[in-house]
Design a protein around this motif. Structure first.
Motif, PDB file in Angstrom:
ATOM      1  N   ILE A 111       0.813  -1.226   0.000  1.00 49.75           N
ATOM      2  CA  ILE A 111       0.000   0.000   0.000  1.00 49.75           C
ATOM      3  C   ILE A 111       0.845   1.274   0.000  1.00 49.75           C
ATOM      4  O   ILE A 111       0.308   2.367   0.105  1.00 49.75           O
ATOM      5  N   GLY A 112       2.166   1.112  -0.110  1.00 47.20           N
ATOM      6  CA  GLY A 112       3.016   2.259  -0.389  1.00 47.20           C
ATOM      7  C   GLY A 112       3.566   3.000   0.814  1.00 47.20           C
ATOM      8  O   GLY A 112       3.389   2.585   1.945  1.00 47.20           O
ATOM      9  N   PHE A 113       4.245   4.111   0.509  1.00 47.14           N
ATOM     10  CA  PHE A 113       4.949   4.830   1.571  1.00 47.14           C
ATOM     11  C   PHE A 113       4.101   5.946   2.178  1.00 47.14           C
ATOM     12  O   PHE A 113       3.243   6.526   1.536  1.00 47.14           O
ATOM     13  N   GLY A 114       4.386   6.199   3.457  1.00 48.30           N
ATOM     14  CA  GLY A 114       3.751   7.303   4.175  1.00 48.30           C
ATOM     15  C   GLY A 114       4.761   7.862   5.152  1.00 48.30           C
ATOM     16  O   GLY A 114       5.962   7.764   4.937  1.00 48.30           O
ATOM     17  N   GLY A 115       4.263   8.450   6.231  1.00 47.30           N
ATOM     18  CA  GLY A 115       5.149   8.998   7.252  1.00 47.30           C
ATOM     19  C   GLY A 115       5.380  10.492   7.077  1.00 47.30           C
ATOM     20  O   GLY A 115       4.862  11.121   6.145  1.00 47.30           O
ATOM     21  N   GLY A 116       6.215  11.030   7.948  1.00 44.88           N
ATOM     22  CA  GLY A 116       6.458  12.470   7.961  1.00 44.88           C
ATOM     23  C   GLY A 116       7.553  12.898   6.997  1.00 44.88           C
ATOM     24  O   GLY A 116       7.868  14.089   6.935  1.00 44.88           O
ATOM     25  N   CYS A 117       8.155  11.949   6.249  1.00 44.45           N
ATOM     26  CA  CYS A 117       9.308  12.339   5.432  1.00 44.45           C
ATOM     27  C   CYS A 117       9.113  12.120   3.931  1.00 44.45           C
ATOM     28  O   CYS A 117       9.029  13.086   3.180  1.00 44.45           O
ATOM     29  N   LEU A 118       9.063  10.852   3.498  1.00 43.11           N
ATOM     30  CA  LEU A 118       9.061  10.585   2.058  1.00 43.11           C
ATOM     31  C   LEU A 118       7.984  11.380   1.294  1.00 43.11           C
ATOM     32  O   LEU A 118       8.311  12.075   0.325  1.00 43.11           O
ATOM     33  N   PRO A 119       6.701  11.327   1.696  1.00 43.38           N
ATOM     34  CA  PRO A 119       5.694  12.044   0.902  1.00 43.38           C
ATOM     35  C   PRO A 119       5.945  13.551   0.852  1.00 43.38           C
ATOM     36  O   PRO A 119       5.925  14.146  -0.227  1.00 43.38           O
ATOM     37  N   LYS A 120       6.230  14.155   2.009  1.00 45.12           N
ATOM     38  CA  LYS A 120       6.382  15.623   1.980  1.00 45.12           C
ATOM     39  C   LYS A 120       7.714  16.023   1.338  1.00 45.12           C
ATOM     40  O   LYS A 120       7.814  17.067   0.707  1.00 45.12           O
ATOM     41  N   ASP A 121       8.735  15.170   1.458  1.00 44.42           N
ATOM     42  CA  ASP A 121      10.019  15.539   0.855  1.00 44.42           C
ATOM     43  C   ASP A 121       9.966  15.538  -0.668  1.00 44.42           C
ATOM     44  O   ASP A 121      10.531  16.425  -1.310  1.00 44.42           O
ATOM     45  N   ARG A 145      11.674  22.574 -13.268  1.00 44.37           N
ATOM     46  CA  ARG A 145      10.483  21.774 -13.017  1.00 44.37           C
ATOM     47  C   ARG A 145      10.520  20.417 -13.719  1.00 44.37           C
ATOM     48  O   ARG A 145      10.205  19.382 -13.138  1.00 44.37           O
ATOM     49  N   GLN A 146      10.950  20.451 -14.999  1.00 38.66           N
ATOM     50  CA  GLN A 146      10.908  19.224 -15.797  1.00 38.66           C
ATOM     51  C   GLN A 146      11.766  18.105 -15.212  1.00 38.66           C
ATOM     52  O   GLN A 146      11.405  16.937 -15.306  1.00 38.66           O
ATOM     53  N   ALA A 147      12.868  18.482 -14.591  1.00 39.26           N
ATOM     54  CA  ALA A 147      13.801  17.468 -14.060  1.00 39.26           C
ATOM     55  C   ALA A 147      13.122  16.570 -13.037  1.00 39.26           C
ATOM     56  O   ALA A 147      13.462  15.386 -12.919  1.00 39.26           O
ATOM     57  N   LEU A 148      12.165  17.109 -12.302  1.00 38.54           N
ATOM     58  CA  LEU A 148      11.541  16.311 -11.234  1.00 38.54           C
ATOM     59  C   LEU A 148      10.085  15.980 -11.533  1.00 38.54           C
ATOM     60  O   LEU A 148       9.361  15.517 -10.647  1.00 38.54           O
ATOM     61  N   GLU A 149       9.693  16.166 -12.771  1.00 37.45           N
ATOM     62  CA  GLU A 149       8.308  15.874 -13.148  1.00 37.45           C
ATOM     63  C   GLU A 149       7.956  14.424 -12.800  1.00 37.45           C
ATOM     64  O   GLU A 149       6.839  14.104 -12.420  1.00 37.45           O
ATOM     65  N   PHE A 150       8.958  13.530 -12.904  1.00 36.37           N
ATOM     66  CA  PHE A 150       8.692  12.104 -12.636  1.00 36.37           C
ATOM     67  C   PHE A 150       8.237  11.861 -11.193  1.00 36.37           C
ATOM     68  O   PHE A 150       7.546  10.897 -10.904  1.00 36.37           O
ATOM     69  N   LEU A 151       8.616  12.771 -10.283  1.00 37.29           N
ATOM     70  CA  LEU A 151       8.219  12.563  -8.883  1.00 37.29           C
ATOM     71  C   LEU A 151       6.709  12.716  -8.704  1.00 37.29           C
ATOM     72  O   LEU A 151       6.121  12.142  -7.789  1.00 37.29           O
ATOM     73  N   ARG A 152       6.092  13.487  -9.605  1.00 40.07           N
ATOM     74  CA  ARG A 152       4.629  13.608  -9.567  1.00 40.07           C
ATOM     75  C   ARG A 152       4.010  12.224  -9.800  1.00 40.07           C
ATOM     76  O   ARG A 152       3.048  11.826  -9.156  1.00 40.07           O
ATOM     77  N   GLU A 153       4.610  11.477 -10.728  1.00 44.37           N
ATOM     78  CA  GLU A 153       4.118  10.130 -11.035  1.00 44.37           C
ATOM     79  C   GLU A 153       4.389   9.188  -9.858  1.00 44.37           C
ATOM     80  O   GLU A 153       3.560   8.340  -9.524  1.00 44.37           O
ATOM     81  N   ILE A 154       5.551   9.367  -9.226  1.00 42.46           N
ATOM     82  CA  ILE A 154       5.896   8.542  -8.045  1.00 42.46           C
ATOM     83  C   ILE A 154       4.845   8.749  -6.964  1.00 42.46           C
ATOM     84  O   ILE A 154       4.364   7.801  -6.329  1.00 42.46           O
ATOM     85  N   ASP A 155       4.466  10.016  -6.768  1.00 45.87           N
ATOM     86  CA  ASP A 155       3.443  10.356  -5.770  1.00 45.87           C
ATOM     87  C   ASP A 155       2.104   9.722  -6.153  1.00 45.87           C
ATOM     88  O   ASP A 155       1.416   9.129  -5.316  1.00 45.87           O
ATOM     89  N   SER A 156       1.748   9.816  -7.434  1.00 50.90           N
ATOM     90  CA  SER A 156       0.408   9.292  -7.765  1.00 50.90           C
ATOM     91  C   SER A 156       0.371   7.763  -7.776  1.00 50.90           C
ATOM     92  O   SER A 156      -0.629   7.175  -7.379  1.00 50.90           O
ATOM     93  N   ILE A 157       1.473   7.109  -8.159  1.00 51.38           N
ATOM     94  CA  ILE A 157       1.501   5.629  -8.049  1.00 51.38           C
ATOM     95  C   ILE A 157       1.307   5.258  -6.581  1.00 51.38           C
ATOM     96  O   ILE A 157       0.556   4.346  -6.232  1.00 51.38           O
ATOM     97  N   ASN A 158       1.968   6.025  -5.715  1.00 44.23           N
ATOM     98  CA  ASN A 158       1.896   5.731  -4.278  1.00 44.23           C
ATOM     99  C   ASN A 158       0.466   5.875  -3.752  1.00 44.23           C
ATOM    100  O   ASN A 158      -0.033   5.005  -3.039  1.00 44.23           O
ATOM    101  N   LEU A 159      -0.189   6.957  -4.128  1.00 42.75           N
ATOM    102  CA  LEU A 159      -1.554   7.164  -3.621  1.00 42.75           C
ATOM    103  C   LEU A 159      -2.518   6.164  -4.260  1.00 42.75           C
ATOM    104  O   LEU A 159      -3.494   5.733  -3.641  1.00 42.75           O
ATOM    105  N   ARG A 160      -2.206   5.762  -5.507  1.00 52.66           N
ATOM    106  CA  ARG A 160      -3.062   4.787  -6.204  1.00 52.66           C
ATOM    107  C   ARG A 160      -3.048   3.434  -5.490  1.00 52.66           C
ATOM    108  O   ARG A 160      -4.026   2.705  -5.523  1.00 52.66           O
ATOM    109  N   ALA A 161      -1.935   3.124  -4.833  1.00 53.57           N
ATOM    110  CA  ALA A 161      -1.852   1.825  -4.138  1.00 53.57           C
ATOM    111  C   ALA A 161      -2.941   1.750  -3.062  1.00 53.57           C
ATOM    112  O   ALA A 161      -3.526   0.692  -2.824  1.00 53.57           O
ATOM    113  N   ARG A 162      -3.239   2.880  -2.442  1.00 52.09           N
ATOM    114  CA  ARG A 162      -4.290   2.901  -1.412  1.00 52.09           C
ATOM    115  C   ARG A 162      -5.655   2.646  -2.064  1.00 52.09           C
ATOM    116  O   ARG A 162      -6.477   1.880  -1.547  1.00 52.09           O
ATOM    117  N   THR A 163      -5.879   3.274  -3.226  1.00 53.30           N
ATOM    118  CA  THR A 163      -7.146   3.090  -3.939  1.00 53.30           C
ATOM    119  C   THR A 163      -7.287   1.648  -4.399  1.00 53.30           C
ATOM    120  O   THR A 163      -8.371   1.054  -4.318  1.00 53.30           O
TER     121      THR A 163
END
Ligand code: UGA
Length: 443
Positions: A260-270, A284-302
């Motif tokens: 179900i992915g990562f949580g906590g006070g560090c990884l998501p907010k960092d 911005r473009q250099a870290l655009e992939f992190l947006r996908e990392i975040d959404s894959i993570n939240l999708r695991a909960r769904t």
């Protein structure tokens, strides 16, 4: 009083990072003053009580208080004789954006700057957006030009905080002079003697090392969770896949636990603060992939909730769901951005009757989600349940005897949201066990 090493250390901010750092520095033989604006926290630490759950920390704290090397106060002036001031305050996500909220770091610098004696070194440990250290160095110069700033990011994991502080896998210091490097080498002399790698960097690189490391870890987890989605679609098994790719030392087998992915006070907010900062820097473009990392993570909960619906039907009203785990990970009572608690709250909103068990985190979880119900007993939690969800992989849950537990539930169904239970054992005991990323889970 036992003999102390020469340097006097102050630690500003005595939360997770600061309380651990203060006790660890005292255990290395330094005289340490821990300072926080929260008097409740300080009173508790003074009495040798750690206000959160962290294995081994309370023993270390009590030992160092007794040795009279470690002191706690809310009074900043107590730091006036210190040679080094470690800034360990929090940098949570801002309420209205992805960026980190820097108010506590700024306040700490403004409080310590006028008090710190000439020549003392101020060392940031908090996780901050790149560029913060040089901004703070300018601020300090205005307060007192005889102070120096360095950055020494911290890589400790909750649940292993003491071990990670005293035996880290590397020490990184961002410095602007040889003198600062030498002072920090004196602080960490015992660790250097144990051959822990020392990396000297400039200020921005030191700040970046921390967020880059957390982003890489988050990416690894979301990578395996993306593979879990593919395994589900293609009838594969992500646990076997993770094991197989992990044997390649270039990939490694750590942080490939799908679920179900990562949580906590560090990884998501960092990762969010890193994206916000990249945007400000015009990268911005250099870290655009992190947006996908975040959404894959939240999708695991769904996906976890979809799996429950696939089993119990779309209408969850009145269905009894037993949940194992509320903390964002085992060996912690931290529920900040906990995937387990988020899933529980979403199922509750969907009308299900929820009862949650966690060995340590029920107090924090009930403060955060007072609408949810908690139990101290595993048997009571599962009594009459339509399904059990295993959401935080505490050892206690792996040690459950599924043969004994089966008599308490209404339906012998469990979903392993962490891929940590012994599937065969549960199946042989008569359970239907499913998990994220394993094909049998969706058949
Ligand atoms: C993380 C980093 O690991 C530390 O190095 C860092 O110092 C710390 O953040 C910080 O910035 O202060 P921590 O938040 O304690 O440490 O937790 P992790 O052990 O990294 O786990 C984070 C989340 O990832 C947990 O929810 C865990 O369940 C999840 N996870 C971890 C997975 O879903 N799969 C894995 O394979 C590993």
């Amino acid at each position: 009083m036992e003999s102390s090493k020469k340097l006097i250390i102050s630690v500003i901010g005595t939360g997770y990072l600061g309380a651990t750092h203060a006790a660890a520095m005292a255990s290395l033989g330094f005289h340490v003053i821990g300072i926080d604006v929260d008097s409740e926290k300080i009173n508790s630490l003074k009495e040798g009580i750690v206000p959160f759950y962290e294995p081994d920390l309370e023993e270390l704290l009590q030992e160092q208080l007794k040795a009279e090397r470690l002191f706690f106060t809310t009074d900043f002036s107590a730091a006036k004789n210190a040679d080094i001031h470690f800034i360990c305050v929090g940098t949570p996500q801002s309420k209205d954006s992805l960026a980190a909220d820097m108010r506590y770091v700024d306040a700490a610098i403004e409080a310590i700057g006028p008090i710190a004696k000439d020549g003392s070194l101020i060392v940031g440990k908090s996780t901050v957006p790149v560029g913060t250290a040089s901004r703070l160095a300018n601020l300090l110069r205005k307060i007192n030009p005889n102070l120096e700033l360095a950055w020494n990011p911290e890589f400790l994991r909750e649940g292993f905080a003491v071990e990670d502080t005293l035996r880290p896998n590397r020490l990184v210091v961002g410095v602007t002079s040889d003198r600062a490097d030498e002072i920090l080498k004196e602080v960490y002399a015992d660790l250097l003697a144990a051959e822990i790698p020392w990396i000297r960097a400039d200020l921005p690189t030191a700040e970046l090392v921390k967020v880059a490391a957390n982003s890489f870890l988050a990416t690894k987890i979301s990578f395996i969770n993306a593979m879990a989605e593919i395994c589900e679609a293609a009838d594969g098994d992500v646990t076997v896949l993770a094991k197989a790719i992990g044997y390649d030392p270039r990939i490694g087998n750590k942080f490939l636990q799908a679920g179900i992915g990562f949580g906590g006070g560090c990884l998501p907010k960092d990762i969010r603060a890193f994206m916000a900062r990249a945007d400000e820097l015009g990268a911005r473009q250099a870290l655009e992939f992190l947006r996908e990392i975040d959404s894959i993570n939240l999708r695991a909960r769904t996906r976890m909730i979809e799996l429950v619906r696939a089993d119990l039907g779309n209408d969850l009203t009145g269905r009894k769901i037993a949940i194992f785990g509320a903390a964002f990970k085992p060996e912690s009572d931290d529920v900040r951005d906990s995937p387990a608690l988020d899933i529980a709250a979403q199922l509750y909103k969907a009308g299900a009757q929820i009862l949650i068990h966690d060995p340590k985190a029920t107090k924090n979880a009930s403060l955060r989600n007072p609408e949810l119900n908690f139990s101290e007993s595993i048997e009571e939690t599962v009594a009459g349940a339509d399904i059990i969800l295993h959401l935080t992989e505490w050892r206690q849950y792996r040690e459950i005897n599924p043969k004994k537990l089966i008599s308490h539930v209404l339906q012998a169904k469990i979903i392993d949201g962490r891929n940590a239970l012994d599937r065969q054992k549960w199946q042989e005991a008569g359970w239907q066990i499913r998990s994220l990323g394993v094909s049998t889970s969706i058949k």
